[in-house]
Design an enzyme around this catalytic site. Structure first.
Site, mmCIF file in Angstrom:
data_model
loop_
_atom_site.group_PDB
_atom_site.id
_atom_site.type_symbol
_atom_site.label_atom_id
_atom_site.label_comp_id
_atom_site.label_asym_id
_atom_site.label_seq_id
_atom_site.Cartn_x
_atom_site.Cartn_y
_atom_site.Cartn_z
ATOM 1 C CG HIS A 234 -1.897 1.068 1.319
ATOM 2 N ND1 HIS A 234 -1.613 2.347 1.717
ATOM 3 C CD2 HIS A 234 -3.214 1.047 1.013
ATOM 4 C CE1 HIS A 234 -2.716 3.076 1.669
ATOM 5 N NE2 HIS A 234 -3.704 2.316 1.242
ATOM 6 C CB CYS A 272 -4.068 3.392 -2.221
ATOM 7 S SG CYS A 272 -5.093 4.497 -1.227
ATOM 8 C CG HIS A 299 -7.329 0.940 -1.114
ATOM 9 N ND1 HIS A 299 -6.505 1.265 -0.057
ATOM 10 C CD2 HIS A 299 -7.703 -0.346 -0.927
ATOM 11 C CE1 HIS A 299 -6.382 0.201 0.730
ATOM 12 N NE2 HIS A 299 -7.094 -0.777 0.232
ATOM 13 C CG ASP A 352 -9.395 3.843 0.775
ATOM 14 O OD1 ASP A 352 -9.751 3.368 1.862
ATOM 15 O OD2 ASP A 352 -8.275 4.321 0.566
ATOM 16 C CG HIS A 353 -10.693 6.685 3.543
ATOM 17 N ND1 HIS A 353 -9.670 7.555 3.754
ATOM 18 C CD2 HIS A 353 -10.263 5.490 3.996
ATOM 19 C CE1 HIS A 353 -8.649 6.922 4.301
ATOM 20 N NE2 HIS A 353 -8.989 5.671 4.452
ATOM 21 C CE1 TYR A 369 -11.845 1.835 5.295
ATOM 22 C CE2 TYR A 369 -10.760 3.274 6.873
ATOM 23 C CZ TYR A 369 -10.722 2.476 5.749
ATOM 24 O OH TYR A 369 -9.549 2.334 5.057
HETATM 25 C C1 DNO Z 1 -6.521 3.709 5.412
HETATM 26 C C2 DNO Z 1 -5.958 2.533 4.762
HETATM 27 C C3 DNO Z 1 -4.595 2.176 5.301
HETATM 28 C C4 DNO Z 1 -4.186 0.815 4.808
HETATM 29 C C5 DNO Z 1 -2.841 0.365 5.236
HETATM 30 C C6 DNO Z 1 -2.433 -0.853 4.460
HETATM 31 O O1 DNO Z 1 -7.665 3.845 5.498
HETATM 32 O O2 DNO Z 1 -5.960 2.674 3.402
HETATM 33 O O3 DNO Z 1 -4.663 2.164 6.683
HETATM 34 O O4 DNO Z 1 -5.068 -0.129 5.302
HETATM 35 O O5 DNO Z 1 -1.892 1.345 5.089
HETATM 36 O O6 DNO Z 1 -1.380 -1.459 5.100
#
Ligand code: DNO
Length: 393
Positions: A234, A272, A299, A352-353, A369
């Site tokens: 990531h 991501c 993501h 994501d988020h 989240y």
């Molecule tokens: C945040 C996430 C990160 C991710 C880690 C992966 O919301 O995208 O915390 O889970 O960095 O190791």
């Protein structure tokens, strides 16, 4: 693309699997957050988690994260036991059919924001990284040597003004926001605790951490290959050094370095779009095309950047990344894999988020989240994907 949803697990996530099933996502992204970093994820615990997920009609598609112990990142002492434990956890996961594993190599902190509920124009709230607040934290609260040089002078000055007017509650809230990125049961630090953690990184720069990262890959990638496990690093979030700590997964060049350090399908990337997207020169659709075959997980989210280094999480289709083009690049990669006959032609992604919207404000969410905000992101991205698939059909 396969729709997944991050779930923090029983007792840690206020959103239940039954609610997640109603979003239409079919895969779960999960971790055994209760296991301390560096310890083996037992087969029994993995089987049990899988059972719980499947009982809700869902599947455990991705691990996020199997954490890398700080001693590995620092290259501290004899690491053979920690490497062996990591390999054992991968083997236990693979034995249960869970073979996509996300991790990061950020020292000490995971994602970092200065505001967890920053208002947007609609009345929803978002996660925000405000450069002057981070400067206030680093320069004036933490009093870190050399921190001033990491910010524009006007940003430091604004940070000073904020700091001088701040109450103890304001400062505690800022520290709390910065610590919120540490997942699960991980310790949060106070100022002194953070100072002592930072001291452990004295003398560790980019070259050293890259060497430690390479050592980790050498220790785990061959086993991942044998097990059919796909590791997916990531990005750093934000994609820059922070608190003086060296970060090496911030740019497209960095991603190329990681993938080149072990040229194996087992050594892949979590694309991501939010984390990489906060970097001024990263072009996400271009990265998706360049690294396509090694992207094991995506993501999808968006950020709107300011010139001073601040950014906030925009709605999924707004912000600086062209989400439609990015989805197109990922769909093209899937088509390429199908033509090649690759068994993993479907790339799992998760929204994501998300903003906190309506009833989200009344719930005790894991920061970033919430249910409705992420559902908005998922639904929008799903619509883009369907439309692109339809147009290509
Ligand atoms: C945040 C996430 C990160 C991710 C880690 C992966 O919301 O995208 O915390 O889970 O960095 O190791």
């Amino acid at each position: 693309m396969r729709e997944t949803w991050r779930w923090y697990g029983p007792g840690l996530d206020p959103i239940g699997l039954g609610d997640i099933a109603q979003t239409g996502a079919s895969g779960i992204v999960n971790a055994l957050h209760e296991v301390p970093y560096g310890e083996v994820w037992s087969r029994t615990a993995i089987t049990e988690r899988k059972r719980v997920i499947e009982a809700a009609g869902l599947t455990w598609d991705v691990v996020e994260s199997l954490p890398v112990h700080e001693r590995i990142k620092r290259g501290d002492g004899d690491l053979s036991q920690l490497f062996a434990n990591y390999r054992q956890s991968m083997a236990n996961l693979a034995a249960e059919g869970v073979t996509t594993i996300c991790y990061n190599f950020m020292p000490i902190l995971d994602w970092t924001r200065t505001d967890l509920q920053s208002p947007t124009a609609t009345g929803a709230t978002c996660l925000r990284f405000e450069a002057y607040r981070m400067a206030a934290f680093e320069v004036f609260m933490l009093e870190r040597n050399g921190a001033e040089a990491d910010y524009l002078p006007q940003v430091v000055e604004r940070g000073r003004v904020w700091f001088e007017a701040s109450t103890p509650d304001d400062r505690a809230a800022l520290l709390g926001a910065i610590m919120s990125g540490l997942p699960g049961a991980f310790d949060r630090y106070d100022i002194d605790g953070l100072k002592s953690q930072l001291a452990l990184y004295d003398g560790i720069g980019h070259d050293e951490i890259r060497a430690n990262f390479k050592r980790f890959l050498d220790a785990v990638v061959p086993t991942a290959e044998e097990l059919g496990v796909k590791l997916a690093v990531h990005a750093d979030d934000p994609p820059r050094d922070i608190l003086g700590l060296p970060r090496v997964v911030s740019s497209a060049q960095d991603a190329a370095w990681v993938l080149g350090a072990h040229d194996s399908i087992a050594n892949g990337l979590t694309l991501c779009s939010g984390s990489f997207g906060a970097h001024p020169t990263n072009d996400l659709p271009a990265m998706a095309r360049r690294f396509g075959p090694r992207i094991h997980f995506a993501h999808l989210r968006n950020v709107a950047k300011d010139p001073d280094g601040s950014f906030e999480e925009a709605a999924h289709l707004d912000g600086d990344t062209d989400m439609v083009d990015l989805a197109k690049a990922l769909l093209d990669e899937e088509a390429r894999r199908r033509a090649e006959g690759r068994p993993d032609s479907q790339i799992p992604f998760r929204p994501d988020h998300g903003h906190e919207i309506a009833f989200d404000h009344d719930r005790d969410n894991v920061p970033g989240y919430p249910l409705i905000g992420r559902l908005r992101g998922l639904a929008e991205v799903r619509g883009v994907i369907r439309a692109l698939e339809h147009a290509g059909a």
